[in-house]
Design a protein around this motif. Structure first.
Motif, PDB file in Angstrom:
ATOM      1  N   UNK A  53       0.785  -1.243   0.000  1.00  0.00           N
ATOM      2  CA  UNK A  53       0.000   0.000   0.000  1.00  0.00           C
ATOM      3  C   UNK A  53       0.818   1.295   0.000  1.00  0.00           C
ATOM      4  N   UNK A  54       1.971   1.376   0.672  1.00  0.00           N
ATOM      5  CA  UNK A  54       2.694   2.657   0.628  1.00  0.00           C
ATOM      6  C   UNK A  54       3.045   3.113  -0.796  1.00  0.00           C
ATOM      7  N   UNK A  55       3.630   2.251  -1.654  1.00  0.00           N
ATOM      8  CA  UNK A  55       3.876   2.704  -3.029  1.00  0.00           C
ATOM      9  C   UNK A  55       2.582   2.992  -3.799  1.00  0.00           C
ATOM     10  N   UNK A  56       1.541   2.206  -3.541  1.00  0.00           N
ATOM     11  CA  UNK A  56       0.257   2.461  -4.203  1.00  0.00           C
ATOM     12  C   UNK A  56      -0.268   3.844  -3.836  1.00  0.00           C
ATOM     13  N   UNK A  57      -0.150   4.191  -2.559  1.00  0.00           N
ATOM     14  CA  UNK A  57      -0.634   5.500  -2.094  1.00  0.00           C
ATOM     15  C   UNK A  57       0.132   6.635  -2.768  1.00  0.00           C
ATOM     16  N   UNK A  58       1.433   6.446  -2.943  1.00  0.00           N
ATOM     17  CA  UNK A  58       2.238   7.465  -3.618  1.00  0.00           C
ATOM     18  C   UNK A  58       1.797   7.645  -5.066  1.00  0.00           C
ATOM     19  N   UNK A 269      -7.353   2.197 -12.725  1.00  0.00           N
ATOM     20  CA  UNK A 269      -6.403   3.073 -12.038  1.00  0.00           C
ATOM     21  C   UNK A 269      -5.813   2.381 -10.804  1.00  0.00           C
ATOM     22  N   UNK A 270      -6.655   1.701 -10.044  1.00  0.00           N
ATOM     23  CA  UNK A 270      -6.179   0.994  -8.850  1.00  0.00           C
ATOM     24  C   UNK A 270      -5.294  -0.177  -9.251  1.00  0.00           C
ATOM     25  N   UNK A 271      -5.703  -0.894 -10.283  1.00  0.00           N
ATOM     26  CA  UNK A 271      -4.948  -2.048 -10.749  1.00  0.00           C
ATOM     27  C   UNK A 271      -3.558  -1.634 -11.221  1.00  0.00           C
ATOM     28  N   UNK A 272      -3.489  -0.537 -11.938  1.00  0.00           N
ATOM     29  CA  UNK A 272      -2.192  -0.052 -12.426  1.00  0.00           C
ATOM     30  C   UNK A 272      -1.284   0.320 -11.266  1.00  0.00           C
ATOM     31  N   UNK A 275       0.037  -2.859  -9.760  1.00  0.00           N
ATOM     32  CA  UNK A 275       1.066  -3.448 -10.624  1.00  0.00           C
ATOM     33  C   UNK A 275       2.400  -2.739 -10.441  1.00  0.00           C
ATOM     34  N   UNK A 276       2.395  -1.427 -10.440  1.00  0.00           N
ATOM     35  CA  UNK A 276       3.632  -0.673 -10.295  1.00  0.00           C
ATOM     36  C   UNK A 276       4.254  -0.884  -8.920  1.00  0.00           C
ATOM     37  N   UNK A 283       9.348  -3.649  -2.581  1.00  0.00           N
ATOM     38  CA  UNK A 283       8.171  -4.481  -2.356  1.00  0.00           C
ATOM     39  C   UNK A 283       8.502  -5.945  -2.639  1.00  0.00           C
ATOM     40  N   UNK A 284       9.203  -6.194  -3.733  1.00  0.00           N
ATOM     41  CA  UNK A 284       9.581  -7.575  -4.064  1.00  0.00           C
ATOM     42  C   UNK A 284      10.385  -8.211  -2.937  1.00  0.00           C
ATOM     43  N   UNK A 285      11.339  -7.463  -2.397  1.00  0.00           N
ATOM     44  CA  UNK A 285      12.190  -7.989  -1.317  1.00  0.00           C
ATOM     45  C   UNK A 285      11.371  -8.252  -0.063  1.00  0.00           C
ATOM     46  N   UNK A 286      10.469  -7.339   0.257  1.00  0.00           N
ATOM     47  CA  UNK A 286       9.644  -7.506   1.458  1.00  0.00           C
ATOM     48  C   UNK A 286       8.702  -8.694   1.321  1.00  0.00           C
ATOM     49  N   UNK A 287       8.146  -8.876   0.138  1.00  0.00           N
ATOM     50  CA  UNK A 287       7.254 -10.011  -0.092  1.00  0.00           C
ATOM     51  C   UNK A 287       8.018 -11.324  -0.009  1.00  0.00           C
ATOM     52  N   UNK A 288       9.225 -11.357  -0.593  1.00  0.00           N
ATOM     53  CA  UNK A 288      10.045 -12.577  -0.545  1.00  0.00           C
ATOM     54  C   UNK A 288      10.387 -12.935   0.895  1.00  0.00           C
TER      55      UNK A 288
END
Length: 325
Positions: A53-58, A269-272, A275-276, A283-288
């Motif tokens: 959510x933090x990157x999505x919010x940005x 818009x939310x989906x994009x 995705x980003x 995010x990838x590192x945190x999810x892993x």
């Protein structure tokens, strides 16, 4: 004359929007969004949402509030979102087995996974590991099946609860192999794993983070990971296909859904933004680290996946007569 021209411009814009499939919501979002999580804080669904959510919010230039509405195996949250205003400001963090399994595990449900929700984005997938107490004399998945067949009714398997992905997945495994293994449900993966460590139950099925530390110290013996490929957290554990059981995969997912009728451009818009967010290294590192993998699907692709999973898992649930009421 000026008023006539302005009116013509407005009329033309309205007509163009209608021909394009509805009004434009270019200003979206104009206020904070809410993502409703169907479990208490701290679980993997909650972790995933708080990571992305933090990157999505940005990207959306609005804050995103994470709201935990736990209870009734996800039904409280699903029912709430399904009946929310379809404007994109209230979303559901859907969990795979809640979303596709609850409609057959509950006799009365006031929401439908297809009719009441607009798919927004697939976020992550999480594989499951089949592991045993080292005192059990098996070292491979084939040996487990052979042992279960030679000792019918003597083996028990622990899961995080009735109707969970591990529960339904193991019932499918039993249907495919004919192994007789009794289910022992717990309130969460932690207590389930602890009873396997103590020897009260011989085996468990759980996500990698729940098991990895005990595998490293030798307190649990992993037999296979039910996924298409091996995972970095447990690189030496073979997949179920490598272990001789191709086609048996057990991966949970977390996805975003909006109430049915949410405008398509708002969903897009939310989906994009999702995705980003999933594409960022942080995010990838945190999810892993949380034991899951980023898995983005578009709204259309997510809709296809949901329908596919419904067709695949609901017959398994019915055959095993699994209910959570």
């Amino acid at each position: 004359m000026k008023r006539v021209l302005n009116a013509a411009v407005l009329a033309g814009a309205a007509l163009a929007a209608t021909l394009a499939g509805g009004p434009s919501h270019a200003a979206f979002p104009e206020r904070p969004l809410r993502i409703v999580v169907p479990v208490p804080p701290g679980g993997i669904i909650d972790q995933v949402v708080r990571i992305i959510t933090p990157p999505m919010a940005e990207m959306l230039k609005q804050s995103i509030i994470v709201e935990n509405r736990a209870g009734a195996s996800g039904n409280i949250a699903a029912s709430y979102v399904a009946r929310s205003t379809p404007d994109g400001y209230t979303l559901l963090a859907g969990y795979s087995m809640f979303h596709v399994g609850n409609p057959v595990m509950f006799h009365k449900l006031d929401w439908d996974p297809v009719k009441d929700f607009a798919p927004v984005a697939m976020l992550v997938s999480s594989p499951h590991v089949i592991a045993v107490n080292p005192k059990l004399p098996v070292r491979t998945l084939k040996e487990l099946v052979e042992y279960a067949q030679a000792h019918p009714g003597e083996l028990n398997y622990a899961t995080s609860g009735n109707g969970s992905v591990p529960h339904i997945g193991m019932e499918l495994f039993k249907q495919k192999t004919g192994a007789q293994i009794t289910h022992v449900p717990y309130k969460g993966a932690g207590p389930a794993v602890q009873d396997v460590l103590s020897g009260n139950v011989q085996m468990t099925v759980a996500t990698p983070p729940s098991l990895a530390g005990f595998v490293t110290t030798g307190r649990l013996r992993p037999l296979a990971i039910a996924a298409k490929s091996r995972i970095p957290m447990l690189p030496d554990v073979p997949t179920t296909a490598e272990a001789g059981f191709p086609g048996f995969e057990l991966e949970a997912w977390v996805a975003l859904f909006a109430p049915a009728g949410t405008p398509k451009d708002v969903v897009a818009a939310i989906s994009e933004a999702a995705q980003k967010s999933l594409q960022t290294d942080k995010v990838k590192e945190a999810l892993a680290a949380a034991g899951v993998s980023a898995w983005y699907l578009t709204p259309a692709q997510l809709d296809t996946q949901v329908r596919k999973d419904i067709d695949y898992w609901q017959p398994v649930i019915r055959k095993a007569n699994i209910t959570v009421e």
